[in-house]
Design an enzyme around this catalytic site. Structure first.
Site, mmCIF file in Angstrom:
data_model
loop_
_atom_site.group_PDB
_atom_site.id
_atom_site.type_symbol
_atom_site.label_atom_id
_atom_site.label_comp_id
_atom_site.label_asym_id
_atom_site.label_seq_id
_atom_site.Cartn_x
_atom_site.Cartn_y
_atom_site.Cartn_z
ATOM 1 N N GLY A 1 6.334 147.246 -26.556
ATOM 2 C CA GLY A 1 7.346 147.239 -27.606
ATOM 3 C C GLY A 1 8.592 148.019 -27.229
ATOM 4 O O GLY A 1 9.355 148.439 -28.095
ATOM 5 N N GLY A 2 8.810 148.231 -25.940
ATOM 6 C CA GLY A 2 10.020 148.913 -25.500
ATOM 7 C C GLY A 2 9.995 150.425 -25.703
ATOM 8 O O GLY A 2 10.985 151.103 -25.433
ATOM 9 N N HIS B 1 14.413 137.586 -18.536
ATOM 10 C CA HIS B 1 12.980 137.718 -18.783
ATOM 11 C C HIS B 1 12.405 136.309 -18.769
ATOM 12 O O HIS B 1 12.695 135.506 -19.640
ATOM 13 C CB HIS B 1 12.754 138.393 -20.146
ATOM 14 C CG HIS B 1 11.305 138.457 -20.551
ATOM 15 N ND1 HIS B 1 10.642 139.643 -20.766
ATOM 16 C CD2 HIS B 1 10.400 137.482 -20.786
ATOM 17 C CE1 HIS B 1 9.390 139.389 -21.107
ATOM 18 N NE2 HIS B 1 9.222 138.081 -21.137
ATOM 19 N N GLU C 1 4.414 138.069 -17.391
ATOM 20 C CA GLU C 1 5.851 138.286 -17.579
ATOM 21 C C GLU C 1 6.515 138.702 -16.275
ATOM 22 O O GLU C 1 6.041 139.613 -15.588
ATOM 23 C CB GLU C 1 6.088 139.365 -18.642
ATOM 24 C CG GLU C 1 5.572 138.965 -20.014
ATOM 25 C CD GLU C 1 6.016 139.906 -21.134
ATOM 26 O OE1 GLU C 1 6.117 139.439 -22.281
ATOM 27 O OE2 GLU C 1 6.258 141.104 -20.871
ATOM 28 N N ARG D 1 -3.271 137.744 -24.303
ATOM 29 C CA ARG D 1 -3.484 137.125 -25.619
ATOM 30 C C ARG D 1 -2.526 135.951 -25.742
ATOM 31 O O ARG D 1 -1.704 135.728 -24.866
ATOM 32 C CB ARG D 1 -3.165 138.142 -26.722
ATOM 33 C CG ARG D 1 -1.757 138.699 -26.564
ATOM 34 C CD ARG D 1 -1.366 139.628 -27.697
ATOM 35 N NE ARG D 1 -0.216 140.421 -27.338
ATOM 36 C CZ ARG D 1 1.056 140.046 -27.475
ATOM 37 N NH1 ARG D 1 1.339 138.833 -27.942
ATOM 38 N NH2 ARG D 1 2.042 140.834 -27.124
#
Ligand code: ADP
Length: 646
Positions: A150-151, A194, A261, A283
């Protein structure tokens, strides 16, 4: 809701869990069965492993789909499921553990020869080692919390002299958020994209990919708009990045849906620039619908197949890309205030026209609260088209049609973002929002005038309707004397409506003249009703708050009214609502009492003053909803008054 829809289609019995705050939620209503697992606080309900397992046992559930938040990447939860003999719909606990930590996952990927961002992810966490690593990597560098997500715990460091301060604060934040202050250091890419790859594995040794998604539109390191495929990526590069993702999945014997990612250095070659492994999410991800659109597959169905022990339904060469899909995340947040969450009640939620090319995933309906306790995401709007331009156009139309009145949202911001020339030209990188923030935020001046006209017209219209209802009940139906709109026969009349938008109060002078109604607006202009009513504006109302909505833009106008007037207005249709939040000091009537117009029914204390709620007409008290001492919200119904039977 997303998971339940597929399960229902496949004939699987759906059992939902919910917190006390969600007792009335859409997913609870939709499920075949539902179990309350605790109070509002997620730590005591949705994150409470024992409570979830108990609910599963009590309802004899065969399997648990963990969704995409809460316990979905929790290895202990997966273990608790197998200990209870329940199938966890997801990968093994070991696979989750090895990818749950950024530093560990990098070591695993390094061994599998998946390219990594130049950086340091070692165990030696001494300040000297970390500072030396930063020096060797070369500034600017990015400090990340190993346990991060979440950064949080992330810091950009521009130069040597800033390193120690940044390290200290990253560690502090990581400790607070994850109870773990280990960090890693990466080369900070200045023009990154991204790009992530959807992978799937089964329990028979197979792993494949379902192409990539570009999620470069981010604010605060969090995704807002995602698309598939990545614009500008060549076939060759697509195969390379896909194969790297499959290698990553194979390295951990991955089973089920996952996402690898990557960060792409887009400086010279856009989507085809060098790519590096960032992390793997073990997930299904929020943005999976864009992949479903371009592959024509239902990923939740695949998850259920794999969890059931079946092999993957298709082989790599059987999966083809079709067209382009884009998703926009609608959040209850204020783009003008650094995207701060803006919880609140959804007064009206209206879907755009759904079609084969537009899909809205949501768990929210009109009347629901966007609670402070959970994520402020309201819905995802996803559009598909033969190419990127068609997908943008379809998404923009859908975002213009969707109505979400009530909380402040990013809806207008999303429209501006996806129609921005840079976005349309696919000149993407993660700096897009920051760079264009000013032009992406609503121009208040432009929307205020039509909103004020629409809101004033709405007040006049509803007052007229209420008066007509009242007159129909009263002794002189249709008498102009009973219409409380300052109307005087053969006489010009003026009244003032005061609206507040944030801290700014504005007045609209309403002049009733022989030939119509004229509005004098704060900018000095005049509008005549109904001729000058702004086309396309709709007004939604909650007591004295109006939400003027036009094509995805919303203007909130709080009507500042004298209390007696407010009570009289709300009482006109038979309901007496609290004109403002306050405490009930005394209820002076009981059910069955006959009351006369103007009689005090209840006394409300608000802002240190007492306000009498009076009968707007003669009648009988049909219901009293609250006792003395109760704290009530703005707009809550206090009493119900029925007209006297003749
Ligand atoms: P989290 O798990 O906290 O979300 P990620 O590692 O997934 O953190 O990174 C989140 C976002 O931060 C990325 O999508 C990207 O925009 C940015 N980011 C991450 N690593 C880098 C890097 N080395 N250089 C530039 N930006 C980065």
């Amino acid at each position: 809701m997303r998971v339940a829809r597929t399960a229902r289609r496949l004939g699987v019995h759906v059992i939902a869990v919910y917190s006390e705050a969600d007792a009335g939620a859409m997913h609870v209503e939709y499920a075949d069965e539902a179990v309350c697992i605790g109070p509002e606080a997620a730590s005591e309900s949705y994150l409470n492993i024992d409570a979830v397992i108990e609910a599963a046992k009590a309802t004899k559930a065969d399997a648990i789909h963990p969704g995409y938040g809460f316990l979905s990447e929790n290895a202990r939860f997966a273990e608790a499921c197998s200990a209870a003999g329940i199938t966890f719909i997801g990968p093994s606990a070991e696979a989750m553990r090895s990818m749950g930590d950024k530093a560990t996952s990098k070591s695993v990927m390094e061994a599998a020869k998946v390219p990594l961002v130049p950086g340091y992810h070692g165990d030696d966490q001494t300040v000297e080692t970390l500072a030396r690593a930063a020096e060797e990597i070369g500034y600017p560098v990015l400090i990340k919390a190993s346990a991060g997500g979440g950064g949080r715990g992330m810091r950009i460091v521009e130069k040597d002299g800033d390193f120690l301060d940044a390290l200290e604060s990253a560690r502090r934040e990581a400790m607070g958020a994850f109870g773990d202050d280990r960090v890693l250091i990466e080369k900070y890419l200045t023009t990154p994209r991204h790009i992530e790859v959807q992978v799937f594995g089964d329990n028979h040794g197979n792993a494949i990919h379902l192409f990539e998604r570009d999620c470069s539109l981010q604010r605060r390191y969090q995704k807002v708009v995602e698309e598939a495929p990545a614009p500008g990526m060549h076939e060759e590069r697509r195969a390379e990045i896909g194969n790297a993702a499959v290698a990553a999945a194979m390295a951990i014997d991955y089973s089920g849906a996952g996402t690898v990612e990557f960060i792409v250095d887009a400086t010279d070659a856009g989507a085809n620039g060098p790519f590096y492994f960032m992390e793997m999410n073990t997930r299904l991800q929020v943005e999976h619908p864009v992949t479903e659109y371009v592959t024509g597959l239902d990923l939740v169905e695949w998850q259920l197949q794999v969890a059931n022990g079946n092999p993957l339904p298709l082989a790599q060469e059987e999966i083809a890309l079709n067209g382009h899909a884009i998703e926009a995340r609608l959040y209850a947040e204020d783009p003008a205030r650094d995207f701060l969450p803006a919880p609140g009640r959804v007064i009206a939620f209206e879907m755009p026209n759904e079609s084969a090319d537009v899909r809205v995933d949501t768990g929210v309906r009109s009347g629901d609260d966007i609670a402070v306790a959970y994520d402020p995401m309201i819905a995802k709007v996803i559009a598909h088209g033969p190419d990127r331009d068609a997908a943008i156009a379809a998404l923009d139309d859908a975002l213009a049609d969707l109505v979400c009145a009530g909380p402040t949202t990013n809806q207008a911001f999303l429209r501006r973002a996806i129609t921005h020339p840079e976005f349309v030209a696919a000149a993407l990188d993660t700096g897009f929002i920051g760079r264009n923030e000013k032009s992406l935020i609503d121009d208040r001046e432009e929307t205020l005038r039509p909103a004020l006209i629409a809101a004033s017209a709405d007040v006049l219209r509803s007052r007229h309707d209420d008066a007509a209802k009242l007159a129909a009940r009263g002794s002189e139906p249709g008498s102009p004397c009973s219409v409380p709109d300052a109307w005087r026969a053969n006489m010009e009349s003026r009244e003032v409506f005061v609206f507040a938008n944030g801290d700014v109060e504005m007045s609209v002078v309403v002049a009733h003249r022989g030939d119509g109604i004229y509005l004098e607006l704060p900018d000095g202009s005049t509008a005549r009703l109904p001729q000058d009513s702004p086309a396309g504006w709709k007004v939604y109302r909650s007591t004295n708050t109006q939400f003027a909505v036009f094509a995805g833009t919303q203007v909130r106008l709080d009507r500042v009214v004298a209390l007696e007037q407010a009570a009289a207005q709300s009482g006109a249709t038979g309901n007496l609502n609290a004109p403002m939040p306050g405490k009930i000091v005394s209820v002076t009537v009981s059910v069955g009492d006959k009351v006369t117009k103007g009689q005090t029914l209840l006394v409300l204390e608000a802002m240190k003053m007492e306000h009498a709620i009076k009968a707007p007409a003669d009648g009988v008290i049909a219901e009293v909803f609250h006792k003395d001492g109760t704290q009530v919200e703005d707009g809550v119904e206090l009493l119900r008054l029925e007209p006297l039977e003749d």
